[in-house]
Motif scaffolding. Sequence first.
Motif, PDB file in Angstrom:
ATOM      1  N   TYR A  84       0.727  -1.176   0.093  1.00 50.93           N
ATOM      2  CA  TYR A  84       0.049   0.073   0.244  1.00 50.93           C
ATOM      3  C   TYR A  84       0.899   1.339   0.071  1.00 50.93           C
ATOM      4  O   TYR A  84       0.397   2.249  -0.715  1.00 50.93           O
ATOM      5  CB  TYR A  84      -1.132   0.090   1.168  1.00 50.93           C
ATOM      6  N   ARG A  85       1.914   1.125   0.763  1.00 51.97           N
ATOM      7  CA  ARG A  85       2.897   2.480   0.524  1.00 51.97           C
ATOM      8  C   ARG A  85       3.233   2.820  -0.855  1.00 51.97           C
ATOM      9  O   ARG A  85       3.265   3.937  -1.297  1.00 51.97           O
ATOM     10  CB  ARG A  85       3.997   2.215   1.658  1.00 51.97           C
ATOM     11  N   ALA A  86       3.787   1.737  -1.381  1.00 51.39           N
ATOM     12  CA  ALA A  86       4.186   1.927  -2.872  1.00 51.39           C
ATOM     13  C   ALA A  86       2.867   2.263  -3.764  1.00 51.39           C
ATOM     14  O   ALA A  86       3.092   3.345  -4.674  1.00 51.39           O
ATOM     15  CB  ALA A  86       4.698   0.537  -3.228  1.00 51.39           C
ATOM     16  N   ASP A  87       1.721   1.907  -3.543  1.00 53.97           N
ATOM     17  CA  ASP A  87       0.677   2.342  -4.188  1.00 53.97           C
ATOM     18  C   ASP A  87       0.342   3.754  -3.879  1.00 53.97           C
ATOM     19  O   ASP A  87       0.016   4.333  -4.810  1.00 53.97           O
ATOM     20  CB  ASP A  87      -0.444   1.291  -3.697  1.00 53.97           C
ATOM     21  N   ALA A  88       0.273   4.209  -2.600  1.00 51.44           N
ATOM     22  CA  ALA A  88       0.176   5.733  -2.297  1.00 51.44           C
ATOM     23  C   ALA A  88       1.196   6.642  -2.944  1.00 51.44           C
ATOM     24  O   ALA A  88       0.752   7.425  -3.554  1.00 51.44           O
ATOM     25  CB  ALA A  88       0.211   5.716  -0.645  1.00 51.44           C
ATOM     26  N   ASP A  89       2.543   6.097  -2.696  1.00 50.18           N
ATOM     27  CA  ASP A  89       3.809   7.008  -3.586  1.00 50.18           C
ATOM     28  C   ASP A  89       3.371   6.906  -5.054  1.00 50.18           C
ATOM     29  O   ASP A  89       3.668   8.112  -5.670  1.00 50.18           O
ATOM     30  CB  ASP A  89       4.744   6.559  -3.158  1.00 50.18           C
ATOM     31  N   ASP A  90       3.133   5.877  -5.732  1.00 45.71           N
ATOM     32  CA  ASP A  90       2.862   5.823  -7.141  1.00 45.71           C
ATOM     33  C   ASP A  90       1.510   6.743  -7.513  1.00 45.71           C
ATOM     34  O   ASP A  90       1.514   7.492  -8.722  1.00 45.71           O
ATOM     35  CB  ASP A  90       2.615   4.499  -7.476  1.00 45.71           C
ATOM     36  N   PHE A  91       0.524   6.764  -6.761  1.00 49.55           N
ATOM     37  CA  PHE A  91      -0.554   7.424  -6.861  1.00 49.55           C
ATOM     38  C   PHE A  91      -0.254   9.047  -6.559  1.00 49.55           C
ATOM     39  O   PHE A  91      -0.764   9.886  -7.654  1.00 49.55           O
ATOM     40  CB  PHE A  91      -1.774   7.243  -6.196  1.00 49.55           C
ATOM     41  N   ALA A  92       0.542   9.500  -5.764  1.00 49.16           N
ATOM     42  CA  ALA A  92       1.076  10.723  -5.537  1.00 49.16           C
ATOM     43  C   ALA A  92       1.885  11.154  -6.765  1.00 49.16           C
ATOM     44  O   ALA A  92       1.672  12.199  -7.442  1.00 49.16           O
ATOM     45  CB  ALA A  92       1.672  11.034  -4.391  1.00 49.16           C
ATOM     46  N   ALA A  93       2.699  10.333  -7.230  1.00 49.84           N
ATOM     47  CA  ALA A  93       3.543  10.846  -8.580  1.00 49.84           C
ATOM     48  C   ALA A  93       2.785  10.894  -9.709  1.00 49.84           C
ATOM     49  O   ALA A  93       3.113  11.599 -10.378  1.00 49.84           O
ATOM     50  CB  ALA A  93       4.614   9.560  -8.532  1.00 49.84           C
ATOM     51  N   TRP A  94       1.765  10.022  -9.709  1.00 46.02           N
ATOM     52  CA  TRP A  94       0.742   9.996 -10.869  1.00 46.02           C
ATOM     53  C   TRP A  94      -0.157  11.477 -10.926  1.00 46.02           C
ATOM     54  O   TRP A  94      -0.018  12.011 -12.085  1.00 46.02           O
ATOM     55  CB  TRP A  94      -0.132   8.973 -10.744  1.00 46.02           C
ATOM     56  N   LEU A  95      -0.399  11.785  -9.619  1.00 47.44           N
ATOM     57  CA  LEU A  95      -0.844  13.083  -9.627  1.00 47.44           C
ATOM     58  C   LEU A  95      -0.045  14.081 -10.097  1.00 47.44           C
ATOM     59  O   LEU A  95      -0.468  15.157 -10.646  1.00 47.44           O
ATOM     60  CB  LEU A  95      -1.740  13.350  -8.290  1.00 47.44           C
ATOM     61  N   ARG A  96       1.063  14.194  -9.412  1.00 43.74           N
ATOM     62  CA  ARG A  96       2.206  15.191  -9.735  1.00 43.74           C
ATOM     63  C   ARG A  96       2.497  15.186 -11.087  1.00 43.74           C
ATOM     64  O   ARG A  96       2.642  16.419 -11.685  1.00 43.74           O
ATOM     65  CB  ARG A  96       3.500  14.852  -9.111  1.00 43.74           C
ATOM     66  N   ASP A  97       2.551  14.022 -11.901  1.00 44.45           N
ATOM     67  CA  ASP A  97       2.964  14.190 -13.412  1.00 44.45           C
ATOM     68  C   ASP A  97       1.685  14.780 -13.952  1.00 44.45           C
ATOM     69  O   ASP A  97       2.129  15.411 -15.300  1.00 44.45           O
ATOM     70  CB  ASP A  97       2.760  12.762 -13.842  1.00 44.45           C
TER      71      ASP A  97
END
Length: 119
Positions: A84-97
């Motif tokens: 879940y931590r990786a999922d959360a960080d990936d989602f944040a990066a996806w939003l940032r992109d």
Amino acid sequence: MTTDRERKRLAEVQGQVVAALVAGGEVPAGFDPERMRVQASSLIAKRRAIVARIRPDAAAAAGADLNAEFAAYARSRPTPPPGYRADADDFAAWLRDRGRMPDPPPPERRWWSRWRAPS
């Protein structure tokens, strides 16, 4: 007794079920497409809720569009990240992109981080 051929076929169907649930794959024959759709939506909602707890900054950045943004993010991944931590960080990066979330601030330098032990 289960044969190797039966085990192989079961593994194939299980893979198809997982793909249908998490990656938008085709629903295998013999499964109710509507039930599979509901279950897939439920799994995305569970992931979204956990990600929002781990990264409230990402949830806040998505705002009222959190449901739609997370669903689009989840559909863009053939396989969810491990954990879940990786999922959360990936989602944040996806939003940032997508310009929905600011870049993270640089880490603060603490007074004790400059000290080095004598060699």
